[in-house]
Design an enzyme around this catalytic site. Sequence first.
Site, mmCIF file in Angstrom:
data_model
loop_
_atom_site.group_PDB
_atom_site.id
_atom_site.type_symbol
_atom_site.label_atom_id
_atom_site.label_comp_id
_atom_site.label_asym_id
_atom_site.label_seq_id
_atom_site.Cartn_x
_atom_site.Cartn_y
_atom_site.Cartn_z
ATOM 1 N N ALA A 90 -56.288 -1.848 20.499
ATOM 2 C CA ALA A 90 -57.228 -1.644 21.420
ATOM 3 C C ALA A 90 -57.232 -2.604 22.331
ATOM 4 O O ALA A 90 -58.194 -2.968 22.893
ATOM 5 C CB ALA A 90 -58.534 -1.221 20.470
ATOM 6 N N HIS A 91 -56.416 -3.993 22.786
ATOM 7 C CA HIS A 91 -56.801 -4.822 22.854
ATOM 8 C C HIS A 91 -56.265 -4.370 24.785
ATOM 9 O O HIS A 91 -55.447 -3.739 24.795
ATOM 10 C CB HIS A 91 -56.038 -6.522 22.887
ATOM 11 C CG HIS A 91 -56.296 -6.789 21.166
ATOM 12 N ND1 HIS A 91 -56.219 -7.885 21.054
ATOM 13 C CD2 HIS A 91 -56.489 -5.983 19.736
ATOM 14 C CE1 HIS A 91 -57.241 -8.285 20.142
ATOM 15 N NE2 HIS A 91 -56.495 -7.467 19.786
ATOM 16 N N HIS A 151 -50.647 -8.258 15.908
ATOM 17 C CA HIS A 151 -50.060 -7.503 17.429
ATOM 18 C C HIS A 151 -49.384 -7.986 17.735
ATOM 19 O O HIS A 151 -49.497 -8.373 18.518
ATOM 20 C CB HIS A 151 -51.207 -7.321 18.270
ATOM 21 C CG HIS A 151 -52.447 -7.237 17.761
ATOM 22 N ND1 HIS A 151 -52.877 -5.701 17.722
ATOM 23 C CD2 HIS A 151 -54.173 -7.833 16.913
ATOM 24 C CE1 HIS A 151 -54.399 -5.279 17.072
ATOM 25 N NE2 HIS A 151 -55.067 -6.413 16.930
ATOM 26 N N HIS A 175 -53.907 -8.217 10.029
ATOM 27 C CA HIS A 175 -54.196 -7.089 9.584
ATOM 28 C C HIS A 175 -52.387 -6.713 8.659
ATOM 29 O O HIS A 175 -52.229 -4.964 9.765
ATOM 30 C CB HIS A 175 -55.415 -6.412 10.254
ATOM 31 C CG HIS A 175 -55.395 -6.539 11.656
ATOM 32 N ND1 HIS A 175 -53.886 -6.210 12.601
ATOM 33 C CD2 HIS A 175 -55.689 -6.682 12.357
ATOM 34 C CE1 HIS A 175 -54.586 -5.799 13.901
ATOM 35 N NE2 HIS A 175 -55.258 -6.603 13.628
ATOM 36 N N ASN A 213 -51.107 -2.892 10.765
ATOM 37 C CA ASN A 213 -52.026 -2.150 11.647
ATOM 38 C C ASN A 213 -51.418 -3.528 12.834
ATOM 39 O O ASN A 213 -50.770 -4.222 12.577
ATOM 40 C CB ASN A 213 -53.641 -2.130 11.286
ATOM 41 C CG ASN A 213 -53.599 -1.179 10.317
ATOM 42 O OD1 ASN A 213 -54.358 -1.976 8.861
ATOM 43 N ND2 ASN A 213 -53.329 -0.252 10.760
ATOM 44 N N ASP A 239 -62.408 -6.983 9.688
ATOM 45 C CA ASP A 239 -61.562 -6.399 11.176
ATOM 46 C C ASP A 239 -63.283 -5.151 11.173
ATOM 47 O O ASP A 239 -62.808 -4.076 12.186
ATOM 48 C CB ASP A 239 -60.781 -5.812 11.170
ATOM 49 C CG ASP A 239 -60.622 -6.123 12.223
ATOM 50 O OD1 ASP A 239 -60.995 -6.643 13.472
ATOM 51 O OD2 ASP A 239 -59.253 -5.739 12.738
#
Length: 386
Positions: A135-136, A190, A211, A214, A269
């Site tokens: 979602a960044h 990420h 995480h 994910n 998170d």
Amino acid sequence: MAKPQRMPVLLASHYRSGTPVQVAWEGGRITDVRSRTAAVPGAWIAPALLDIQVNGYAGFDFSRPEDVGRVAAALAAHGVARFCPTVITGTAAAMQGVLAAIHGALTADPALEAAVPGVHVEGPYISELDGPRGAHPRAQVRDPEWAHFEGLRRASGGRVRIVTLAPERPGALAFIARASAAGLLVCIGHSAADADAVHAAVAAGARLSTHLGNGLAATIDRHHNPLWPQLAAPGLSASFIADGHHLPADALTAMMAAKGPTRCVLVSDAVRQAGLPPGRYPGVGGGDVDVLASGRIQLAGTPYLAGSGAHLAHCVAHAARVGAACLSDALDMAALHPARLLGLPPPLLAPGAPADLLVYRSGAAGELEVLATVRGGDVIFGELPV
Ligand SMILES: [Zn+2]
């Protein structure tokens, strides 16, 4: 913050041995731990939880200084004595604004400062690809650059202690080496890194996967993907969002088994809407989010996760409930192991250790029912059972 009390002796069952112990403390440190023949019935004692990835909780985040203490108080009610406020990708000005708000709040309140061992900067040096980026916001994703990072650190008053980045970005390896030498915990997250990039990142100083499982493409090559090298690398610990929504139980169990219990860290998170009653709320990026009765938070009208709605004690209970870890190991993954990675004094139930304590009993469906949370010897939530 809750008013500190002085109540220096506790009788409860030790979370690892299961035997009754008497724990005494003074001046913020445990002074004595001794076996007893009986404990307060149903009461257990463990190190208080440390959550190294928190974006907000109970309707608050860190964009306003006055809300930092509100998040801390809400987390204390769930056994979390210390946490790392997490600032995600944004413009330099936006990120610096949040970091300055956190710095201001901690500087003004020594009790609150004791709750925050450091700030976690997640991004903006992450993958720009859909999937790994999560979602960044894509527009603010960028290559790591020390001068840019120094701007963030300055705004935080030197409080940044964790940085999550994608090691495949140009300049990342030099950045990891420099950040590690500066004492930061550097994490891979990420990221769409291949095996070479992962192993090079570890050689440069990266010590944790953020995480894991994910912040990853929805579809990946079965052999050549970012997961296997991170699972295989002996020098990497891994954090997991064990909220029951971010990872299927089998994936959580298999990944935690691959890392082994001492290299696993549990994080919540949690996002701002976590802990709120079911309903529709304004999201961070403009759209609305739905908080479901299960605690799942998703983009309004879609099945897509919009962050975690869990607190860390729930993640501990979930990991134990699905068999990914025994409860005592899961508790260590949410206290001892993150403390070790941050270079904090190990929160052992032993003389000399910090008096950071979680007193709980077993609640419905295996959840931890928090009776009291102690930080630095002060009861910051609940009451010690007698
Ligand atoms: Zn993330």
